[in-house]
Design a protein around this motif. Sequence first.
Motif, PDB file in Angstrom:
ATOM      1  N   LEU A  24      -3.493   1.394  -3.303  1.00 44.19           N
ATOM      2  CA  LEU A  24      -2.822   0.135  -3.846  1.00 44.19           C
ATOM      3  C   LEU A  24      -2.009   0.500  -4.840  1.00 44.19           C
ATOM      4  CD1 LEU A  24      -5.914  -2.305  -4.189  1.00 44.19           C
ATOM      5  CD2 LEU A  24      -4.355  -1.998  -2.175  1.00 44.19           C
ATOM      6  N   SER A  34       0.817  -1.159  -0.141  1.00 46.95           N
ATOM      7  CA  SER A  34      -0.065  -0.039   0.022  1.00 46.95           C
ATOM      8  C   SER A  34       0.914   1.259  -0.147  1.00 46.95           C
ATOM      9  CB  SER A  34      -0.806   0.008   1.077  1.00 46.95           C
ATOM     10  OG  SER A  34      -0.226   0.048   2.541  1.00 46.95           O
ATOM     11  N   LEU A  45      -7.692  -2.782   2.733  1.00 45.35           N
ATOM     12  CA  LEU A  45      -7.328  -1.583   2.343  1.00 45.35           C
ATOM     13  C   LEU A  45      -8.511  -0.548   3.271  1.00 45.35           C
ATOM     14  CD1 LEU A  45      -5.581   0.537   1.101  1.00 45.35           C
ATOM     15  CD2 LEU A  45      -7.114   0.548  -0.735  1.00 45.35           C
TER      16      LEU A  45
END
Length: 421
Positions: A202, A182, A285
Motif C-alpha cells: 500500500l 498499490s 490487497l
Amino acid sequence: MTEKEKEQVAIFRFGVIFPLLESQNLRWGDKKRLLQQLSEREWEIPFSERTHISRATLLNWVQRYRLNGERIEALFPSDRSDCGRQRSISDETLAALLQLRKELPRHTIKKLVEEAYRRKIITGVDHIKLPTVYRLFKLHHRQTLQKQEDMRKFEVELSNDLWQADCLHGPKVSYQNKLVKSYLFAIIDDKSRLIVGSGFYLAETAQSFIDCLSDALRCRGVPRVLYVDNGSSFRNHRLRIGCAALQISLRYATAYRPAGKGKIERFNRTVRMQFLPDISEGLSLEELNKRWQKYLGDRYHISRHSSTGQSPLQRYLDDSHLLRGAPEKLPDYFRNQEERTVSNDRTVRLENRQYQVPIGFAGRKVILRYETPDRVEMFYDKISYGFLAEVPLRANSHVGRHEPQTARIPTVSGSLFNGGE
C-alpha cells in the motif's frame, strides 16, 4: 563523527573491498590487477574530499575486516588525529577559485592566485601553496571529463550473484472502504530471471521493500550483490546496514540511466503487458497478491525465456546447490538505530515512548536498535544489554528513592549487528 556517520563510512568501506573479499581463490596476479583497478577508480568517499583510495589502504581494510571475525565494526573509522585544525583550502575557497578559473582561463596558476588575493577570495591568514591549487584544479578537471560508457549486455555466472530490484505502480485496491494505489516491489535474479521476491504493497516505502527483500532472503538465500535505483525506498539506513551485516554488496544505479538495471525494467514491461491488463480496480490487497503469485507460478516462472532458452525456475534450480542460505533472526539485521543519552532516572525516550534502562547507565550515550517500538534493544560500546521494557510508571511510584550510587556496567556478549541475542 557520530556513530551513524561512522557506520556510513564502514558500509562504504565494505562496498569498496567487497570484490577483494570474494576473490580469495584468485591468483596473486589477478588480485594485483583488481587492486590496481580499485585504487585507480574515483570514489565518492563519505565525509571526505578525497576521491581515490590507495592500495595500502585497501589492503589495510581487508586485513582489519578479516582479523576481527569479518564484522563490519572493524571498518569503523578511528577518531581523526588532526580534528579541530583548519584545512589549507576550504570548500568555499575552492569553489570560488574554480569560478575564477572559468572567468580567467588563460591565466597561469600563479596569476590566478594573485588575482584571488586581490579579490580577497584568499585572505592573508590563508597559507595556500601553488602546487596545492594545481593539484585541486587537475583533480576537478579529471572528475568533470565526459567518459564513454560501456553499454554492452552482461550476465553473471551463477544464480544469486546479482539481484536487481525496482518498484512499479500498480492498480488501485480497496482498503478501508476507499480506493488506494498499490505498488509492486519485485526482485529479479540476474542469471535465471527468476523473481526471487515480490509483492504488492500500500506504500512505496523502505519498510515495504525491506519486507519484500526479507521474504526473498528467507526463500531464495543471500545474494552477492543487490542492485537498486536511487528512490527513497532504497536510500535507507536500515537497508544499507542490513546488507553490510549480511555481506551483500548494495549498489545504486546511475541516476537517470535505467539501462544499468535492464533486466528488471524488461520484467516491468512484461508485467504491464501480461498481468496488469487483466486486473480490475477494487480488489483487496490480499486478492491482488494471490493473483500475482498465481501468475508467477503458473505462467512466468515455468515459461521458456527468450534470452536464456530455459524457464527461470529451472535455470535457477540448476545452481541451487551453490546458494548461501539466510541466517536465523533475519529481522534483526534490518533495524532502525538511534542514539540516546540516558536520563538520571535511567530512562530513554523513543517515538514518544519511555523505556527503562539497567542500572549504571545514567548520563551515558547508548544505541537503540529496533524494528518496531515494541521491541527495542540497547547497546553500549557495541555490546548488547538486552531488550528494554516501557517504563512502568505506576510501579515506579512505589519504589523508594536512595542516594545515587555508581554501578559497574555488566559485561554481556553480543554484537551491534547480529542482534546481540
